[in-house]
Design a protein around this motif. Structure first.
Motif, short mmCIF file in Angstrom:
data_model
loop_
_atom_site.label_atom_id
_atom_site.label_comp_id
_atom_site.label_asym_id
_atom_site.label_seq_id
_atom_site.Cartn_x
_atom_site.Cartn_y
_atom_site.Cartn_z
N LYS A 2 0.77 -1.34 -0.10
CA LYS A 2 -0.11 0.01 0.09
C LYS A 2 0.68 0.96 0.06
CE LYS A 2 -3.92 -2.13 1.99
NZ LYS A 2 -5.43 -1.72 2.62
N ILE A 31 -5.94 9.71 -2.32
CA ILE A 31 -5.36 8.39 -2.61
C ILE A 31 -4.96 7.46 -1.47
CG2 ILE A 31 -3.69 6.98 -3.95
CD1 ILE A 31 -3.42 9.30 -5.96
N GLY A 34 -8.04 6.32 0.37
CA GLY A 34 -8.95 5.42 -0.18
C GLY A 34 -10.09 6.23 -0.67
N THR A 36 -10.38 8.03 -3.31
CA THR A 36 -10.17 8.17 -4.64
C THR A 36 -9.20 7.19 -4.98
OG1 THR A 36 -10.28 9.54 -6.62
CG2 THR A 36 -8.65 10.17 -4.98
N GLN A 37 -9.25 6.79 -6.35
CA GLN A 37 -8.38 5.76 -6.90
C GLN A 37 -7.51 6.48 -7.71
OE1 GLN A 37 -10.09 2.18 -8.45
NE2 GLN A 37 -10.57 1.54 -6.57
N MET A 43 -1.02 6.74 -11.68
CA MET A 43 -0.75 5.31 -11.35
C MET A 43 0.75 5.16 -11.91
SD MET A 43 -1.31 3.10 -9.56
CE MET A 43 0.29 2.43 -9.20
N PRO A 56 -1.21 -1.13 -9.29
CA PRO A 56 -2.37 -0.74 -9.58
C PRO A 56 -3.61 -1.58 -8.65
CG PRO A 56 -1.36 -0.82 -11.56
CD PRO A 56 -0.45 -1.29 -10.74
N PHE A 59 -4.76 -0.52 -5.34
CA PHE A 59 -5.60 0.60 -5.16
C PHE A 59 -7.16 -0.18 -5.34
CE2 PHE A 59 -1.82 2.88 -6.07
CZ PHE A 59 -1.81 3.72 -5.05
N ILE A 60 -7.46 -1.38 -5.60
CA ILE A 60 -8.78 -1.66 -5.86
C ILE A 60 -9.10 -2.30 -4.59
CG2 ILE A 60 -9.78 -3.66 -6.97
CD1 ILE A 60 -7.70 -3.55 -9.46
N GLN A 61 -10.30 -1.83 -4.32
CA GLN A 61 -11.04 -2.22 -3.23
C GLN A 61 -11.53 -3.50 -3.24
OE1 GLN A 61 -11.15 -0.10 -0.42
NE2 GLN A 61 -10.06 1.37 -1.54
#
Length: 65
Positions: A2, A31, A34, A36-37, A43, A56, A59-61
């Motif tokens: 992270k 960012i 969390g 926003t991505q 990125m 990448p 950053f995906i929930q």
């Protein structure tokens, strides 16, 4: 890894990191929180600066059902 972990491990402030990726501090803060991505250009800058240690997928929930 992270982004917040990367910054903490290397003792890099959000201000310094925002300069490294040429984005404003509020963007980096959103960012990390969390809220926003990152968009793809941001990125790509993060990938370059972190030498691929922050990816990448970091950053995906996760979606839980």
């Amino acid at each position: 890894m992270k982004l917040q972990d990367y910054l903490a491990k290397r003792d890099i402030s959000m201000t310094k990191f925002s300069r490294l990726i040429d984005r404003n501090v509020s963007t980096v803060s959103r960012i990390i929180s969390g809220e926003t991505q990152p968009d793809w250009p941001t990125m790509n800058r993060i990938l370059l600066v972190t030498k691929g240690q922050v990816k990448p997928n970091d950053f995906i929930q996760a979606v839980w059902r």
